[in-house]
Every structure is written in C-alpha cells, then in structure tokens.
Scaffold this motif. Structure first.
Motif, PDB file in Angstrom:
ATOM      1  N   GLN A  18       9.114  -9.410 -19.392  1.00 37.61           N
ATOM      2  CA  GLN A  18      10.251  -9.679 -20.240  1.00 37.61           C
ATOM      3  C   GLN A  18      11.524  -9.404 -19.732  1.00 37.61           C
ATOM      4  O   GLN A  18      12.539 -10.190 -19.665  1.00 37.61           O
ATOM      5  CB  GLN A  18      10.162  -8.929 -21.522  1.00 37.61           C
ATOM      6  N   GLN A  19      11.496  -8.265 -18.779  1.00 34.21           N
ATOM      7  CA  GLN A  19      12.830  -8.278 -17.707  1.00 34.21           C
ATOM      8  C   GLN A  19      12.871  -9.390 -16.644  1.00 34.21           C
ATOM      9  O   GLN A  19      14.194  -9.735 -16.696  1.00 34.21           O
ATOM     10  CB  GLN A  19      12.747  -6.870 -17.114  1.00 34.21           C
ATOM     11  N   ALA A  20      12.095  -9.925 -16.292  1.00 31.34           N
ATOM     12  CA  ALA A  20      11.835 -11.020 -15.377  1.00 31.34           C
ATOM     13  C   ALA A  20      12.578 -12.213 -15.948  1.00 31.34           C
ATOM     14  O   ALA A  20      13.371 -12.984 -15.340  1.00 31.34           O
ATOM     15  CB  ALA A  20      10.631 -11.313 -14.801  1.00 31.34           C
ATOM     16  N   GLN A  21      12.160 -12.341 -17.339  1.00 34.55           N
ATOM     17  CA  GLN A  21      12.637 -13.450 -18.042  1.00 34.55           C
ATOM     18  C   GLN A  21      14.022 -13.313 -18.588  1.00 34.55           C
ATOM     19  O   GLN A  21      14.779 -14.400 -18.241  1.00 34.55           O
ATOM     20  CB  GLN A  21      11.909 -13.786 -19.479  1.00 34.55           C
ATOM     21  N   ALA A  22      14.670 -12.180 -18.808  1.00 32.18           N
ATOM     22  CA  ALA A  22      15.942 -11.913 -19.039  1.00 32.18           C
ATOM     23  C   ALA A  22      16.660 -12.097 -17.777  1.00 32.18           C
ATOM     24  O   ALA A  22      17.915 -12.747 -17.903  1.00 32.18           O
ATOM     25  CB  ALA A  22      16.161 -10.584 -19.536  1.00 32.18           C
ATOM     26  N   TYR A  38       5.619 -13.315 -23.512  1.00 27.27           N
ATOM     27  CA  TYR A  38       6.890 -13.855 -23.794  1.00 27.27           C
ATOM     28  C   TYR A  38       7.914 -13.201 -24.493  1.00 27.27           C
ATOM     29  O   TYR A  38       7.600 -12.192 -25.082  1.00 27.27           O
ATOM     30  CB  TYR A  38       6.485 -15.145 -24.929  1.00 27.27           C
ATOM     31  N   ASN A  39       9.289 -13.379 -24.139  1.00 27.44           N
ATOM     32  CA  ASN A  39      10.288 -12.692 -24.472  1.00 27.44           C
ATOM     33  C   ASN A  39      11.058 -13.173 -25.460  1.00 27.44           C
ATOM     34  O   ASN A  39      11.920 -14.313 -25.248  1.00 27.44           O
ATOM     35  CB  ASN A  39      11.312 -12.289 -23.323  1.00 27.44           C
ATOM     36  N   ASP A  40      10.751 -12.762 -26.943  1.00 24.01           N
ATOM     37  CA  ASP A  40      11.142 -13.514 -27.988  1.00 24.01           C
ATOM     38  C   ASP A  40      12.878 -13.014 -28.297  1.00 24.01           C
ATOM     39  O   ASP A  40      13.316 -13.192 -29.266  1.00 24.01           O
ATOM     40  CB  ASP A  40      10.472 -13.516 -29.185  1.00 24.01           C
ATOM     41  N   LYS A  41      13.270 -11.972 -27.431  1.00 19.88           N
ATOM     42  CA  LYS A  41      14.587 -11.611 -27.524  1.00 19.88           C
ATOM     43  C   LYS A  41      15.705 -12.211 -26.970  1.00 19.88           C
ATOM     44  O   LYS A  41      16.929 -12.090 -27.078  1.00 19.88           O
ATOM     45  CB  LYS A  41      14.739  -9.970 -27.272  1.00 19.88           C
ATOM     46  N   ILE A  42      15.311 -13.227 -26.152  1.00 16.56           N
ATOM     47  CA  ILE A  42      16.248 -13.910 -25.221  1.00 16.56           C
ATOM     48  C   ILE A  42      16.675 -15.297 -26.204  1.00 16.56           C
ATOM     49  O   ILE A  42      16.130 -16.020 -26.717  1.00 16.56           O
ATOM     50  CB  ILE A  42      15.668 -14.813 -24.017  1.00 16.56           C
ATOM     51  N   GLY A  83       6.285 -32.212 -27.660  1.00 14.10           N
ATOM     52  CA  GLY A  83       6.492 -30.997 -27.110  1.00 14.10           C
ATOM     53  C   GLY A  83       7.424 -30.217 -27.706  1.00 14.10           C
ATOM     54  O   GLY A  83       7.953 -30.449 -28.989  1.00 14.10           O
ATOM     55  N   SER A  84       7.915 -29.046 -27.455  1.00 14.52           N
ATOM     56  CA  SER A  84       8.838 -28.020 -27.860  1.00 14.52           C
ATOM     57  C   SER A  84       9.677 -27.323 -27.075  1.00 14.52           C
ATOM     58  O   SER A  84       9.364 -27.387 -25.741  1.00 14.52           O
ATOM     59  CB  SER A  84       8.058 -26.801 -28.467  1.00 14.52           C
ATOM     60  N   ALA A  85      11.003 -27.147 -27.488  1.00 18.44           N
ATOM     61  CA  ALA A  85      11.994 -26.828 -26.393  1.00 18.44           C
ATOM     62  C   ALA A  85      11.553 -25.497 -25.965  1.00 18.44           C
ATOM     63  O   ALA A  85      11.265 -24.460 -26.613  1.00 18.44           O
ATOM     64  CB  ALA A  85      13.269 -26.910 -27.366  1.00 18.44           C
ATOM     65  N   ALA A  86      12.016 -25.252 -24.414  1.00 16.19           N
ATOM     66  CA  ALA A  86      11.524 -24.070 -23.811  1.00 16.19           C
ATOM     67  C   ALA A  86      12.759 -23.339 -23.931  1.00 16.19           C
ATOM     68  O   ALA A  86      13.931 -23.711 -23.568  1.00 16.19           O
ATOM     69  CB  ALA A  86      11.269 -24.637 -22.276  1.00 16.19           C
ATOM     70  N   ASN A  87      12.454 -21.904 -23.936  1.00 20.03           N
ATOM     71  CA  ASN A  87      13.726 -21.005 -23.867  1.00 20.03           C
ATOM     72  C   ASN A  87      13.430 -20.091 -22.669  1.00 20.03           C
ATOM     73  O   ASN A  87      14.512 -19.650 -22.135  1.00 20.03           O
ATOM     74  CB  ASN A  87      13.775 -19.898 -25.250  1.00 20.03           C
ATOM     75  N   THR A  88      12.378 -20.090 -22.123  1.00 18.35           N
ATOM     76  CA  THR A  88      12.089 -19.220 -20.817  1.00 18.35           C
ATOM     77  C   THR A  88      10.824 -20.084 -20.348  1.00 18.35           C
ATOM     78  O   THR A  88      10.566 -21.156 -20.832  1.00 18.35           O
ATOM     79  CB  THR A  88      11.575 -17.763 -21.015  1.00 18.35           C
TER      80      THR A  88
END
Length: 536
Positions: free
Chosen positions: A488-492, A345-349, A331-336
């Motif tokens: 992306q706003q929702a993820q932030a 996907y929001n890569d700015k978080i 697996g891979s660590a989740a950021n969002t």
C-alpha cells in the motif's frame, strides 16, 4: 495464409481415412484457434509477450507448480508436493513420476522427466556460464525482472525425483513466480543432443516439452500446427490437431469465427462483443482480468523527467470518456496498478479526476505554460487491458490540447514496436501488464523495478531506490498483513511519483463455436486447450 478450417482439417481427415463430411472422425476432433500474431519464439522463458505465452506455455510445456484460477492458491503440476525450510531459504520439490517428453522426428526421449530437467531449465536462465544461457539472445525478461537471478544461490539434485532450490534471501513471491507461464520445463536430454549436434538454438525453435500438444510445423504470420501428445500425463487430449491460424486483424478473426473457419478466437475487441452475442451458434467466455492498462512516461526524457509535468498530463485526461469509448463496459477505471480484487489494493488513494486548472498550474510551475510536443506510442494489438490503444491515444491527444500539449501518435508493427520500446525510443506509451500470478509483487517488480529496467521491460525507464526498497521489504516477510502495508505504501508512492498513469483493468474474453467446451481462459493470462473438446 491458412484461411480455411474445413480444407485444412478435411485434408487431414482424408489422409487418415476420416469421414468426408467433416463432422466425424479425426477431422472433427481438430480445432482451429484464430490468434492475433506470431510468437517471437517457442520458448516463453525468452519473452514477456502474451502472444508467445498463448501459443506456447500451456500447449507445449508444463511448470513445476501452477496457480488455481479460482482460489489463487499454488497447486501441483510437475511437482506433486514441496516444503519450505523454517528460515525460508530452501524449497524442496517432490517430482511427478512417469511424465514423458514429446517424441518428434527430431527427438526421441530415452527417459522420463526428472530432476535434471528442472535444473537444466532454470540454470539456463540463471547461470551465465551455462552453454545455453546466451542462446537466442540470452535475455530472460521475466526471470530478471522479478529478481530470480539474484535470488537463487543454488539448485540441488537431491535425487532423480527431488530437487531443492536454495535462495540467498527469503522471498514471499518465490512460489508464485515459479508458477508463471514463463518458468516452463525443458528437456535436458534434448539440450544435450542439440549441443552435440552444434545446434543449440533449435531448442527454442523446434520445441520439446511435456505439455498436452506436440509441435509439428510453423509458418510465420500464417499458422502453427500441433498434434495431441499421446502420452500426456494429465489425461487424454481430445483435440487433435490444434491449429493456430494467425490472423492479425480482429475484424478478420471475427469474420472467420462467424463463418466457421475458426472454432475459437482470442482477444475480440470490446466493440465486437455485441456482434458475437447476435449469433446463437457462438458463445462468449469472459473472466475478470488480473491486468492493468497504463500510460507510461519515459522518465529519462525532459520534460517527462519532471514529476510535475507527469502529474499535469495525468490531470488533463478524461478517464470516463476513455472507459466509454474504448472499453464499452468491458473494463473498470484503474486507480492504482493493482485491481481492487487484490488483497494488497490500497483503497485510501483518491481517484485522479480531470482537473485542467490544476494541470495548467503544474505546467506553469514547470515553465511549460505554452505547452510542448509529445509522442504517444499506441500498441498495434488489442489486449484486455487496452482493446484499442490507437483510439485511446486519439482521445488523449484531444484532451491534452487543452493544456497546449501537441501529441503525435506513433505505432509500428508489434515486433518492431516492442523492440524500439525496449530500447527506450519513446516519449510515452499506452501499454499495460497482465499478471502471471496472484501475488501483488507481480504487478510491480516486472514493470517498474530497477531490475525490470535492466531487463528492458520497464516502460517508464524509471528506477527509484525508495520504491525498490518497499518491494524488497514486502518480499522478505511471509506475513500477509505486513506485506500489505508495504504494497500500500508502494501504491501511494507511485501516485506521488507518477511514472505511469493507471488507466483500466479489463475483462478477458474469448469467443468460440457453441459446441466447443473446456477452453481455459485464466484471469492472469494464457489460454489452454488441454481440456478442450466438442460436445456434439
């Protein structure tokens, strides 16, 4: 318990004159799938359980449309084509002709699939006055969570082979939601028969569909038995019979696979992958999972109703250790909530890394510098997004001790676990979500919207109008670039509010005997045997 594939399929072969060596004839055409649990129902409209979806959706039923696993595009199934009106409010579907429903000892269809079956299947979920709406509990968690209940205005029978869905508002995710494993097509004629018999509940326990396999028998916590649909519209089904051998313990499923009692097993633990690879007669199938494992806080309970406390807990855990000890590189660590492969996907978080000083500072701000007691519920089943929730809970328990939070780990059997969870009895829970389609909305509306809270599927018990507004805006436009802005706003916003801590995205695995091919393992969930066959 069903434990012996040779005995099971051999008996069938003997009864039908098959060869006795188990390597030819009908017995050899059978396939045993070792499943991790019993389905709650034989109608996936009623649940969001992966166990039920695996056992029913792609075996018994078809949907109007599907998602291509490679391209992510919507593709035909029982609908051969469709058209959206310019205002986005009407979707007309041309239906496939010559599709036959299952014939069983309890139902003999007199006609092929048509528009009445589509209307019946959706009206049951949508119309509270439909005679089937309240049957089997009257809850349709996916349908409600994605807002289909309020979205539909009407379903019109244009003719026997065309049906039109009329919407109250445009919804860019409408087709994707129709393509999920929950929106299966039932038989209106069977429903009418059951109503006349005064036995409507049997529609969910003695199922009838158009899918590749016909229901034969079921014993809870033991087995499900299907046989091939002889008139399946999508080609001859090579597997017959198909047996779901329900084996809850993963180590037992692995042992059965190694000894040949199972042909295919689902959901092997990450720690078992190495063992499977040692056996040349076995093979491993994997696909990147459109899923996310997360730690959900019950935001209705103090002190978890305080975002500072939720952030402190998130900052106290070590994701790297979790990934190594629980996922073993699967697996891979989740950021969002969204995997990086999603177009939204929001890569700015920035990644949230362990920061005990900041965590203690937030605990002090909340007046909890001396800590508090916290229950973490660990699901008792293995999922791609969390192969071992118990072990993960123990790691988090150790991490949180550093900020004086005392953790009690709780688990129940899977049915009890889900029921109590839906009632909001938990402080926090390690669980997750496997997407049903490639639309980004599928990661948000079914898990964290206010509608999902009403449907009992929102594990954080979190209802935030600002978040819901962003989701609604994203659905009202068809333009992908504009939708991406909203998601992306929702993820932030989710990282700011922290109702859940995204933990990991996991690979999906299944393991099988080397001579089995054609088992479909999809990135957005579900397993299919319609094209399965043996090669020797």
């Amino acid at each position: 318990m069903l434990v012996n594939r040779t005995l099971l399929l051999g008996l069938l072969g003997l009864l039908l004159g098959a060869c006795s060596d188990g390597k030819s004839g009908l017995a050899h055409q059978g396939l045993v799938y070792c499943a991790e649990g019993s389905p709650e129902t034989f109608n996936p409209q009623l649940v969001t359980s992966g166990t039920t979806v695996d056992a029913t959706s792609n075996q018994l039923y078809d949907k109007l449309i599907d998602i291509d696993a490679k391209t992510g595009e919507v593709i035909p199934r029982l609908a051969v084509s469709w058209e959206m009106s310019p205002d986005g409010l009407r979707y007309s579907f041309q239906l496939r002709r010559g599709v036959q429903f299952h014939q069983t000892p309890y139902f003999t269809p007199s006609r092929d699939f048509d528009a009445d079956d589509v209307i019946f299947s959706f009206r049951r979920q949508w119309d509270k006055n439909d005679p089937f709406h309240k049957v089997s509990g009257g809850e349709y968690p996916f349908f409600e969570a994605v807002g289909l209940g309020s979205l539909l205005h009407d379903i019109v029978r244009d003719n026997a082979h065309q049906v039109t869905f009329v919407l109250n508002r445009p919804d860019a995710s409408f087709l994707a939601n129709l393509a999920t494993d929950y929106e299966v097509i039932l038989s209106a004629e069977y429903g009418k028969q059951l109503l006349a018999q005064g036995l409507p509940g049997r529609i969910d326990t003695q199922p009838i569909g158009t899918g590749p396999f016909v229901f034969e028998s079921y014993r809870k916590d033991s087995y499900i038995r299907y046989h091939a649909h002889p008139h399946y519209w999508d080609g001859k089904v090579a597997v017959n019979p198909l047996i779901f051998d329900i084996t809850k313990r993963s180590s037992r499923r692995l042992a059965k696979l190694i000894t040949g009692e199972c042909d295919v097993t689902g959901l092997p633990l990450a720690s078992e992958i190495g063992e499977i690879k040692k056996h040349p007669n076995l093979k491993l199938q994997s696909t990147p999972g459109l899923n996310v494992g997360f730690w959900a806080f019950n935001t209705e309970r103090p002190p978890l109703n305080n975002p500072d406390v939720r952030h402190a807990l998130a900052l106290a855990i070590d994701k790297n250790t979790i990934m190594q000890a629980v996922f073993y590189g699967t697996g891979s660590a989740a950021n969002t909530l969204l995997p990086e492969s999603s177009w939204a996907y929001n890569d700015k978080i920035p990644p949230m890394k362990r920061d005990l000083d900041k965590a203690r500072e937030l605990m002090k701000k909340a007046g909890l510098q001396d800590g508090f007691n916290l229950d973490i519920w660990a699901m008792p089943v293995s999922r791609s997004y969390n192969p071992n929730a118990r072990k993960m809970a123990e790691l988090i328990q150790s991490d949180l001790a550093a900020i004086k939070v005392k953790v009690r780990i709780i688990t129940y059997d899977w049915t009890n676990f889900r029921r109590r969870l839906a009632h909001g009895e938990h402080d926090s829970v390690l669980i997750g979500w496997s997407a049903d389609n490639t639309d980004p909305d599928n990661f948000f509306s079914p898990t964290l919207s206010c509608a999902a809270l009403a449907g009992g599927n929102n594990r954080a018990n979190w209802c935030d109008p600002k978040f819901d507004t962003l989701l609604t805006k994203a659905l009202l436009v068809q333009d992908r670039a504009q939708r991406k802005v909203y998601y992306q706003q929702a993820q932030a916003y989710l990282q700011e509010a922290m109702p859940v801590v995204p933990l990991a995205h996991g690979l999906r695995f299944s393991a099988s005997q080397a001579d089995v091919e054609g088992v479909t393992l999809r990135p957005f969930g579900g397993i299919g045997f319609a094209k399965a066959r043996r090669t020797d």
